[in-house]
Design an enzyme around this catalytic site. Structure first.
Site, PDB file in Angstrom:
ATOM      1  N   GLU A  58       0.841  -1.196   0.000  1.00  0.00           N
ATOM      2  CA  GLU A  58       0.000   0.000   0.000  1.00  0.00           C
ATOM      3  C   GLU A  58       0.879   1.250   0.000  1.00  0.00           C
ATOM      4  OE1 GLU A  58       0.001  -2.557   2.049  1.00  0.00           O
ATOM      5  OE2 GLU A  58      -1.928  -2.945   2.980  1.00  0.00           O
ATOM      6  N   CYS A  90      -0.202   0.980   7.349  1.00  0.00           N
ATOM      7  CA  CYS A  90      -0.821   1.254   6.040  1.00  0.00           C
ATOM      8  C   CYS A  90      -2.235   1.821   6.193  1.00  0.00           C
ATOM      9  CB  CYS A  90      -0.857  -0.021   5.206  1.00  0.00           C
ATOM     10  SG  CYS A  90       0.794  -0.563   4.767  1.00  0.00           S
ATOM     11  N   SER A 174      22.231 -42.581  -5.271  1.00  0.00           N
ATOM     12  CA  SER A 174      20.929 -42.150  -5.808  1.00  0.00           C
ATOM     13  C   SER A 174      21.098 -41.100  -6.902  1.00  0.00           C
ATOM     14  CB  SER A 174      20.062 -41.590  -4.674  1.00  0.00           C
ATOM     15  OG  SER A 174      20.664 -40.463  -4.115  1.00  0.00           O
ATOM     16  N   TRP A 176      21.837 -40.341 -10.741  1.00  0.00           N
ATOM     17  CA  TRP A 176      20.617 -39.584 -10.666  1.00  0.00           C
ATOM     18  C   TRP A 176      19.453 -40.498 -11.013  1.00  0.00           C
ATOM     19  CZ3 TRP A 176      21.242 -35.303  -8.170  1.00  0.00           C
ATOM     20  CH2 TRP A 176      22.439 -34.590  -8.282  1.00  0.00           C
ATOM     21  N   LYS A 298      14.686 -41.771   6.571  1.00  0.00           N
ATOM     22  CA  LYS A 298      14.558 -41.747   8.047  1.00  0.00           C
ATOM     23  C   LYS A 298      14.007 -40.405   8.529  1.00  0.00           C
ATOM     24  CE  LYS A 298      18.286 -44.947   9.050  1.00  0.00           C
ATOM     25  NZ  LYS A 298      19.649 -44.623   8.628  1.00  0.00           N
TER      26      LYS A 298
HETATM   27  N1  LIG Z   1      15.931 -39.916  -3.983  1.00  0.00           N
HETATM   28  C1  LIG Z   1      15.750 -38.897  -3.187  1.00  0.00           C
HETATM   29  O1  LIG Z   1      14.884 -38.067  -3.407  1.00  0.00           O
HETATM   30  C2  LIG Z   1      16.631 -38.738  -1.974  1.00  0.00           C
HETATM   31  C3  LIG Z   1      16.556 -37.554  -1.241  1.00  0.00           C
HETATM   32  C4  LIG Z   1      17.359 -37.437  -0.118  1.00  0.00           C
HETATM   33  C5  LIG Z   1      18.186 -38.475   0.249  1.00  0.00           C
HETATM   34  N2  LIG Z   1      18.221 -39.590  -0.511  1.00  0.00           N
HETATM   35  C6  LIG Z   1      19.094 -40.707  -0.132  1.00  0.00           C
HETATM   36  O2  LIG Z   1      18.736 -41.061   1.194  1.00  0.00           O
HETATM   37  C7  LIG Z   1      19.872 -41.595   1.845  1.00  0.00           C
HETATM   38  C8  LIG Z   1      19.908 -41.097   3.252  1.00  0.00           C
HETATM   39  O3  LIG Z   1      18.751 -41.511   3.880  1.00  0.00           O
HETATM   40  P1  LIG Z   1      18.419 -41.140   5.385  1.00  0.00           P
HETATM   41  O4  LIG Z   1      17.101 -41.669   5.718  1.00  0.00           O
HETATM   42  O5  LIG Z   1      19.544 -41.520   6.274  1.00  0.00           O
HETATM   43  O6  LIG Z   1      18.267 -39.558   5.222  1.00  0.00           O
HETATM   44  P2  LIG Z   1      18.723 -38.265   6.002  1.00  0.00           P
HETATM   45  O7  LIG Z   1      18.158 -37.143   5.198  1.00  0.00           O
HETATM   46  O8  LIG Z   1      20.162 -38.192   6.230  1.00  0.00           O
HETATM   47  O9  LIG Z   1      17.983 -38.411   7.384  1.00  0.00           O
HETATM   48  C9  LIG Z   1      18.478 -39.208   8.435  1.00  0.00           C
HETATM   49  C10 LIG Z   1      19.467 -38.467   9.291  1.00  0.00           C
HETATM   50  O10 LIG Z   1      18.859 -37.288   9.772  1.00  0.00           O
HETATM   51  C11 LIG Z   1      19.298 -36.998  11.085  1.00  0.00           C
HETATM   52  N3  LIG Z   1      18.129 -36.890  11.970  1.00  0.00           N
HETATM   53  C12 LIG Z   1      17.905 -35.893  12.852  1.00  0.00           C
HETATM   54  N4  LIG Z   1      16.758 -36.065  13.467  1.00  0.00           N
HETATM   55  C13 LIG Z   1      16.216 -37.176  12.994  1.00  0.00           C
HETATM   56  C14 LIG Z   1      15.000 -37.861  13.266  1.00  0.00           C
HETATM   57  N5  LIG Z   1      14.109 -37.437  14.161  1.00  0.00           N
HETATM   58  N6  LIG Z   1      14.738 -38.989  12.570  1.00  0.00           N
HETATM   59  C15 LIG Z   1      15.600 -39.443  11.647  1.00  0.00           C
HETATM   60  N7  LIG Z   1      16.769 -38.834  11.362  1.00  0.00           N
HETATM   61  C16 LIG Z   1      17.075 -37.716  12.026  1.00  0.00           C
HETATM   62  C17 LIG Z   1      20.281 -38.112  11.457  1.00  0.00           C
HETATM   63  O11 LIG Z   1      21.553 -37.588  11.113  1.00  0.00           O
HETATM   64  P3  LIG Z   1      22.903 -38.054  11.840  1.00  0.00           P
HETATM   65  O12 LIG Z   1      23.135 -39.460  11.370  1.00  0.00           O
HETATM   66  O13 LIG Z   1      23.935 -37.097  11.333  1.00  0.00           O
HETATM   67  O14 LIG Z   1      22.664 -37.973  13.297  1.00  0.00           O
HETATM   68  C18 LIG Z   1      19.872 -39.223  10.520  1.00  0.00           C
HETATM   69  O15 LIG Z   1      20.901 -40.115  10.233  1.00  0.00           O
HETATM   70  C19 LIG Z   1      21.072 -41.209   1.020  1.00  0.00           C
HETATM   71  O16 LIG Z   1      21.617 -42.366   0.443  1.00  0.00           O
HETATM   72  C20 LIG Z   1      20.533 -40.300  -0.039  1.00  0.00           C
HETATM   73  O17 LIG Z   1      21.178 -40.491  -1.274  1.00  0.00           O
HETATM   74  C21 LIG Z   1      17.471 -39.765  -1.611  1.00  0.00           C
END
Ligand SMILES: NC(=O)c1ccc[n+]([C@@H]2O[C@H](COP(=O)([O-])OP(=O)(O)OC[C@H]3O[C@@H](n4cnc5c(N)ncnc54)[C@H](OP(=O)(O)O)[C@@H]3O)[C@@H](O)[C@H]2O)c1
Length: 362
Positions: A58, A90, A174, A176, A298
């Site tokens: 505005e 405003c 992953s 691509w 996760k």
């Molecule tokens: N295709 C896709 O779209 C895509 C996208 C993203 C990732 N990815 C793949 O996913 C894989 C990783 O998977 P990920 O499940 O370990 O993913 P992440 O994104 O790393 O999530 C898990 C990590 O997040 C942290 N964290 C913090 N709070 C959490 C909670 N409440 N619950 C769970 N984790 C928590 C922990 O880190 P810390 O271990 O450091 O404590 C845990 O190891 C990789 O290989 C990647 O290439 C694929």
């Protein structure tokens, strides 16, 4: 009567369009546009909120006035403010310029303000019309509205998967899954978010940049959420010349000796637990209206369970990864009945080359 209603819709849609020009730059504020007509219904000025700290829509429209606005009309997609913030109220401007009619699409969702601006305008003898194009206005500012109602950032989760629902191989690779155009779309999607979240494991496995590749300047805040703090010494996210990076850790489980691995310039915050809603709340407090969750299974599962995710963006590639222990987008929600599963709403599907893109609401 019908004709004047159509004209009012036209100008409100123009205000909404102007508001959208601030996309990706107004947080923690909303996107707002304003159109001013003179007493004969001629367009005499318009404006939009271009960035937090800059004039409100505005105010910009009144600053740009080409003619006398007395007895004129103003169209705004959000209730005009009535408080002194970084910029003056405003409502005072609208009153002092002698505006006769105000069209407001939606009320300010901030309960402390909501309706007060409208009341002040009415008390000053101005005719206020509320609700024109409210669906479009709510959609435009859904993140701002969500943040004001819940105190958490609006969460959008994105993942890329194969036709058999895999987000990576069992060795974690992953790159691509989807095609180049899908990945370019992700870069431009990032430009409309205030922050991008991954978990520590995605940082260790993928070492991503998480930027919009310059589409947004400054780039969104890059956030790593970790329970362990066991993050690598070298990482693309540690280059803070490219974009700000924030490491958020769970102080109840992390080993703080790893803090010394994180270079100066990277911001660090701790939380009392690993509940992702605390992260969403922290990011909202830091001024993020919306957050793009690009995490692996996760953290994706924890974030969904905690209610951090309002929208899903799924990219599906015509590939089969296979494997009993290959990664799924989510780990176990431990549902025992079909009544417990997430039912997604308003799915929209399109093709990006041979990839399929599905957007849905949780
Ligand atoms: N295709 C896709 O779209 C895509 C996208 C993203 C990732 N990815 C793949 O996913 C894989 C990783 O998977 P990920 O499940 O370990 O993913 P992440 O994104 O790393 O999530 C898990 C990590 O997040 C942290 N964290 C913090 N709070 C959490 C909670 N409440 N619950 C769970 N984790 C928590 C922990 O880190 P810390 O271990 O450091 O404590 C845990 O190891 C990789 O290989 C990647 O290439 C694929």
């Amino acid at each position: 009567m019908i004709e004047s209603h159509i004209i009012d819709i036209k100008w409100m849609k123009r205000a909404i369009y102007l508001a959208s020009l601030g996309k990706g730059r107004t947080s923690p504020n909303p996107m707002v546009g304003a159109v001013i007509l003179d007493k004969n219904g001629n367009l005499i000025s318009e404006g939009f909120h271009s960035k937090s700290g800059m004039p409100h829509a505005e105010a910009m429209a009144f600053n740009n006035l080409k003619k006398d606005a007395r007895d004129g009309t103003i169209y705004v997609n959000l209730e005009p403010c009535c408080h002194q913030g970084k910029t003056p109220p405003c409502v005072d401007k609208i009153i002092s310029f002698g505006i006769k009619r105000v069209f407001v699409s939606i009320e300010d969702p901030d309960k402390r303000m909501s309706g007060k601006g409208i009341k002040l305008l009415k008390d000053a003898g101005i005719k206020v019309h509320l609700g024109l194009c409210k669906k479009e206005s709510k959609e435009l500012n859904k993140s701002f509205i969500h943040k004001n109602i819940t105190d958490n950032a609006y969460g959008v989760m994105k993942w890329a998967m194969s036709m058999d629902g895999r987000v990576g191989l069992k060795n974690g690779k992953s790159k691509w899954i989807t095609n180049k155009d899908s990945r370019s779309l992700v870069h431009s999607l990032r430009a409309s978010f205030d922050a991008i979240v991954i978990g520590g494991n995605t940082l260790r496995k993928d070492d991503p940049f998480l930027t919009s590749r310059g589409i947004r300047n400054p780039e969104p805040l890059r956030v790593v959420f970790t329970k362990t703090l066991n993050l690598p010494v070298k990482s693309n996210l540690w280059d803070c010349k490219l974009a700000r990076t924030l490491v958020v850790y769970d102080a109840s489980t992390a080993d703080e000796k790893f803090l010394k691995r994180i270079p100066e310039g990277v911001e660090i915050e701790k939380l009392s637990s690993d509940n992702p809603i605390l992260l969403s709340n922290l990011l909202a407090k830091k001024g993020c209206n919306n957050v793009f969750w690009e995490c692996g299974p996760k953290l994706a599962t924890s974030a969904m369970k905690a209610g951090c995710i309002q929208e899903l963006m799924t990219f599906i590639a015509p590939k089969i990864l296979g494997g009993v222990s290959s990664m799924n987008p989510f780990s176990d929600f431990e549902f025992t009945d079909m009544d417990e599963v997430f039912n997604l709403n308003e799915p929209e599907t399109s093709f990006i080359g041979n990839d399929i893109y599905v957007k849905s609401i949780t």
